[in-house]
Design an enzyme around this catalytic site. Structure first.
Site, PDB file in Angstrom:
ATOM      1  CE  LYS A  17       1.024  -6.757   3.504  1.00 45.71           C
ATOM      2  NZ  LYS A  17      -0.313  -6.668   2.958  1.00 45.71           N
TER       3      LYS A  17
HETATM    4  N1  GLU Z   1      -2.248  -3.756   1.788  1.00 44.04           N
HETATM    5  C1  GLU Z   1      -3.511  -4.136   1.249  1.00 44.04           C
HETATM    6  C2  GLU Z   1      -3.795  -5.609   1.515  1.00 44.04           C
HETATM    7  O1  GLU Z   1      -3.250  -6.194   2.424  1.00 44.04           O
HETATM    8  C3  GLU Z   1      -3.689  -3.715  -0.212  1.00 44.04           C
HETATM    9  C4  GLU Z   1      -2.679  -4.288  -1.177  1.00 44.04           C
HETATM   10  C5  GLU Z   1      -2.780  -3.704  -2.586  1.00 44.04           C
HETATM   11  O2  GLU Z   1      -3.685  -2.934  -2.853  1.00 44.04           O
HETATM   12  O3  GLU Z   1      -1.926  -4.085  -3.380  1.00 44.04           O
HETATM   13  O4  GLU Z   1      -4.621  -6.215   0.890  1.00 44.04           O
END
Ligand code: GLU
Length: 419
Positions: free
Chosen positions: A112
């Protein structure tokens, strides 16, 4: 609530949930340590003059990418642009991505990232420059088979397009470097609505287990960004009654049901839900306490905490946001017999469709919309079934069962690779 307290809660909460699963799996201390430790944490500073039309002061924005684990495949996870972003929060969210990708069994690890920035203070040009400078500094840790970012709170397909452009300057046109990008640049049909649609499919499934036809379900949704609005649209198409919605400013309520398409149009015109015709204004606290069948928190973390858990009157909570329920609130809800479908399962439709997007990019062959939504629904519901069956056979809650499945997969991959 002060922002700092929420951050501590978010890391704390994650730790408590994991400990519950670690104990149930009887993992040794060394294994736990390995599973908890991030692989790499990158922090960058990004200088920017937010307003190019005057000589506004130079500001420095902090950017982060935490790569938690890649035993099962490249790091994967979103980028968040929000004033509350800090390393502790990103760490907890990166780890959650590792368990989420493992739970839905896609060949990715977890990461993240984000920038601590209030995007409402930047014009479009400044946001583009900020995103591109962030990307320049992160290029060494990004890669199609290394780390693939995606949207999260405060980012969208346009931001992904700027990342694609910046990365492609040094690597040639590389659509698979990022997911959640515009369809014109290799984005996937259905990716925009995928998370909300997945939340709706799971809600319908839980309703049918409660012998409640979805057409009779009364739903409350907190948060009206990409996830909340698409969950609301999908559920209302399925026939559910959406009795309340909210955004950062407050909520709107209509016992007879809100016209969600009208709410989307109203927000497009006025920016806020406030003043939506044929609704009553309510506060966020009142919204959370409404009697309903399903409460869907779809905003930031720690929305439901020990201060308000006792006010919740929903029959089930479906976690569309990441870590919206603190561990103390989770226990309080369980004690009162309120089922909680955990984030790593409920909102996994987003990253699942990111995987489909990445596959389409690698194959250079797009799939059609129906195929994508069908695959998403089939996979998500089969994972839900696995989690539910494990939970009932081991007499644990859905969250512990989901963590057990996910952690088991990551632990096995680590053992096989012999790190
Ligand atoms: N931000 C989204 C999540 O927390 C999607 C992450 C992604 O598609 O890599 O799952």
């Amino acid at each position: 609530m002060p922002v700092e307290r929420k951050h501590c809660q978010c890391q704390d909460t994650q730790f408590h949930f994991l400990t519950r699963a670690f104990e149930s799996l009887q993992l040794e201390a060394a294994q736990r340590e390995l599973l908890l430790s991030p692989f790499r944490e990158t922090t960058v500073s990004i200088p920017l003059r937010p307003n190019r039309n005057d000589d506004s002061e130079l500001q420095t924005f902090m950017g982060y990418r935490v790569q938690h684990n890649h035993a099962r495949g490249p790091f994967k996870g979103g980028l968040r642009f929000h004033p509350s972003v800090n390393l502790g929060e990103i760490r907890a969210l990166a780890q959650l991505m590792t368990w989420k990708t493992a739970l839905v069994d896609i060949p990715f690890g977890g990461a993240k990232g984000g920038i601590a920035v209030d995007t409402t203070q930047l014009d479009r040009h400044a946001l583009e420059i900020l995103t591109k400078r962030f990307t320049q500094k992160m290029v060494p840790v990004f890669g199609v088979h290394e780390d693939i970012p995606a949207p999260d709170i405060g980012t969208n397909p346009q931001v992904m397009a700027w990342i694609l452009e910046e990365y492609s300057k040094t690597h040639g046109y590389t659509p698979a470097i990022v997911t959640g990008k515009p369809i014109e640049l290799g984005g996937s049909a259905g990716r925009l609505e995928a998370t909300g649609y997945g939340v709706a499919c799971i809600t319908r499934e839980v309703a049918s287990e409660m012998s409640l036809p979805i057409k009779q379900a009364r739903v409350v949704i907190q948060g009206f960004g990409n996830v909340g609005s698409h969950a609301a649209l999908s559920l209302s198409r399925m026939g559910a009654r959406i009795i309340a919605l909210s955004d950062y400013r407050g909520g709107v309520y209509a016992e007879s049901g809100i016209d969600v398409s009208a709410a989307v149009r109203h927000v497009a015109e006025t920016e806020w839900l406030e003043g939506l015709p044929e609704t009553e204004a309510i506060s966020n606290a009142e919204l959370l306490a409404l009697p309903c069948d399903f409460l869907i928190p779809a905003a930031l973390e720690a929305t439901i905490d020990c201060d308000n858990a006792d006010t919740i009157k929903a029959k089930a909570v479906i976690e569309a946001a990441n870590i919206p329920v603190t561990h103390l609130a989770d226990t309080a809800l369980r004690d009162r017999g309120i089922a909680v479908v955990p984030d790593l399962l409920a909102n996994a439709g987003g990253v699942l469709t990111s995987y489909y997007e990445w596959v389409q990019n690698l194959q250079e062959f797009p799939w059609d919309y129906e195929t994508i939504l069908q695959r998403l629904e089939t996979r998500l519901l089969s994972v839900y079934e696995q989690v539910r069956d494990l939970a009932s056979s081991r007499q644990v809650d859905l969250r512990t069962a989901a963590y057990e499945l996910a952690i088991g997969r990551v632990a096995r991959a680590i053992a096989l690779r012999g790190f």
